[in-house]
Enzyme design. Sequence first.
Site, PDB file in Angstrom:
ATOM      1  N   GLU A 197       9.370   4.971   7.348  1.00 30.94           N
ATOM      2  CA  GLU A 197       9.074   5.000   9.056  1.00 30.94           C
ATOM      3  C   GLU A 197       9.375   6.583   9.593  1.00 30.94           C
ATOM      4  O   GLU A 197       8.841   6.955  10.789  1.00 30.94           O
ATOM      5  CB  GLU A 197      10.150   3.998   9.805  1.00 30.94           C
ATOM      6  N   ASN A 230       9.007   9.837  -6.127  1.00 29.03           N
ATOM      7  CA  ASN A 230       7.708  10.194  -6.510  1.00 29.03           C
ATOM      8  C   ASN A 230       7.226  11.174  -5.459  1.00 29.03           C
ATOM      9  O   ASN A 230       6.781  10.640  -4.512  1.00 29.03           O
ATOM     10  CB  ASN A 230       6.963   9.043  -6.828  1.00 29.03           C
ATOM     11  N   GLY A 278       0.839  -1.079   0.018  1.00 27.97           N
ATOM     12  CA  GLY A 278      -0.113   0.009  -0.070  1.00 27.97           C
ATOM     13  C   GLY A 278       0.694   1.409   0.048  1.00 27.97           C
ATOM     14  O   GLY A 278       0.308   2.386  -0.015  1.00 27.97           O
TER      15      GLY A 278
HETATM   16 MO1  MOS Z   1       8.350  -1.726   9.600  1.00 28.26          MO
HETATM   17  S1  MOS Z   1       8.270  -2.170  11.611  1.00 28.26           S
HETATM   18  O1  MOS Z   1       9.800  -2.017   9.097  1.00 28.26           O
HETATM   19  O2  MOS Z   1       7.262  -3.037   8.651  1.00 28.26           O
END
Ligand code: MOS
Length: 759
Positions: free
Chosen positions: A726, A653, A464
């Site tokens: 992240e 992107n 996603g």
């Molecule tokens: Mo993430 S905790 O690297 O899916």
Amino acid sequence: MTATVESAALVGPGVGRIDGPAKVTGAAHYPSDYTYPGLVHASLVRSPVSIGRIRRMRTAAAEAAPGVLAVITPFTAPRLHRAKRNMMTPPPVPPLQDDEIHHYGQYVAVVVAETPQQASAAARLVEVEYAFDAPVLSIRHPDAETRANPYHIDMQRGHVETGLESADVTVDATFTTSEQAHSPIGLFATVARWEAGRLTVHDSTQNPFHVRDVLAASFRVPPDHVRVVVPFVGGAFGAGLRVSPHTILAALAARTVDRPVKLVLTRPEMFTGVGHRPDTVQRVRIGATRDGALIAIDHEGTSTGSRGLNVLNPITSGTVAAYACPNVSSRDNRVELDIPPISHMRAPGEAEGNFALESALDELSYALGIDPIELRLRNYAEVHPQTGIAWSSKALRECYQVGAERFGWSRRTAEVGSIRDGHWRIGYGMAGVSYGHFQEDCRARARIHRDGTAHVQSGVPEIGVGTMTVITQVAAEALGLPLMRVEFALGDTDMPRAPFVGGSGLTAALGGAVLDACRNLVREFLDRAAEDDASPLKGCGLADVVLVGGRIVRRDDRRSGESYTEILTRHGLDALGADGESSRPPGEIGTQVKSLIVSRHGRRVQKLVSRSKGTVPAGAFAARFVEVGVDPELGLLRIRRVVSAVDAGRVLNEKTARSQIIGGTIQGIGTAMFEDLITDSVTGRIANATFGDYLIPVNADVPDMDVVFVGQPDATTPTGVKGVGEIGYMGIPAAIANAVFHATGRRLRSLPITIDQLL
Ligand code: MOS
């Protein structure tokens, strides 16, 4: 050497999601969408107690219920074998292998029936008697035992205690963060089908190859007898990095009834069955001079864990890389409890550590009377502070500057409670972020067909985040083809091996592998032309050509060249293909620390981090700015604005990268304001295991967000990216808590921030 590409800047400002139409029309298959002739359904029975033993089970009523094909229990299940450890986590304990209960929600039976309704109705008829003990469920329980983190990730430099003693000003504060549930919209699901001893599985996973390996080991079949097909997953934030027991149980059920089986977890089962973010308690001590030079940082963090399942969850190790401070100590502890399994969850541990450190720095800024940004700039880590080695690239200073400008930080009056809007008290808060991504080895394949289309493959799923879109862009650019003529197929273990989608490293890994495959493919075409008198490209190497509009043309004479199609036609070929790969960069600090931690349990981390030759510390950076409004009479907290300035290297992107940052920011708002798993202190039951009771942000909680990317392409990855998965989550909780302090004078060190804390 790479051929020059001339295309209409496919990479950069962004194209819409290539998988968008398939998703909105329902053509995209998520794991739970797969069906087969004869498909039947499984439902799970879970333990209502945390620790104990199954004394007796009665399954007759369930077995006699309409449509039921099998009731599998620990007393009837065939023996399963335990898989080997993967990079990130231990393998799951094989389910239904004995009568012991280790946590609330543990599966004690699987019921298989013709319809999902029949399966779940029959599951309720399974009667289980338990002998149970009092579980240890909380970090504050007298029997909770604190141990050093088993991964040996503690780090230090200088002498923290001496540093703290010599400081003019010190901050000493304790922070807590809460347990959080994985809440992807797509319920985790497994469809399993055995055929002549071979297993095909559709599974909600971030790592199909790990699923394949675990299932092969569990059932003692060769890995190439297991195929995992998972092009799309409906969201995953780390729960899909490891294999959860339900995946094994679906395959077990399918084998037992000799029919394809579908198992879709219920939302309450998601709260116990796929892992959660553990809670933490952290103490931060900071010492500084009067003019704001950091002298010492001591950061100790403890997170909870589930007994017997050691998942790396590094809380404090990011602290050593954050600031130029001579004396730093970071230490992680673990308390093992009788709770459902923990798992990784977006910036696991490090986000919690960032909350504590960036909150403590904010406290220091008020103690010193120095602007929070100015304080961070005075301690800016020009080089990696633990090693003295230059960063691969670092535009954190630009993040502060550009972010502050767009946010209007200069309008902030320093005094607490000094900005008002009617009865709302307004606060400005900010936080800095340094984040090392984790990149694994990756493979890909590229082919060009006679019709002029390119087909690129790698086994990774699209969870996603935009992988399909950005990788298609990368391939189109690398081959000099329009986007429409490139198809990127993914999510199948019969395709080239890809690593997990996680650690913010997939785009770097896969982009590198695809670039390599495309380069090798162009070389294949040039090899065909090399000895061909009929080809205007005769004798050309990669450096001698330019790729444009599906053609390879001579750099020295652009009119002279031919298309991929012409070369294939003249040689009587339907297609040409090539493989490519990328490897973990040899020396990124983020990468290296994390990979060593997981592969060797970190015993050498400290030495390596301080002395490795050729080590290049790399990672993404960000500055987050938040404006909050607090109504002190009603205890209301509203996020009014968020500005994020991010150095993620080259942005492939802007549209999808921006979405990643926005999604992470919303998750950060959830951490700061809402998310908190409530465990019944006697039974261990998760008391709020529904979306009615477990709060996550909704649209009304989310303001307009401004995201700006700064920085330059990074030299350590072939695509120049540093990862955006992240970093969008990091820093938001601290920026919100810091803004609340600016608005109210209340230093809230315990997340989530709730109404009672604000009244
Ligand atoms: Mo993430 S905790 O690297 O899916």
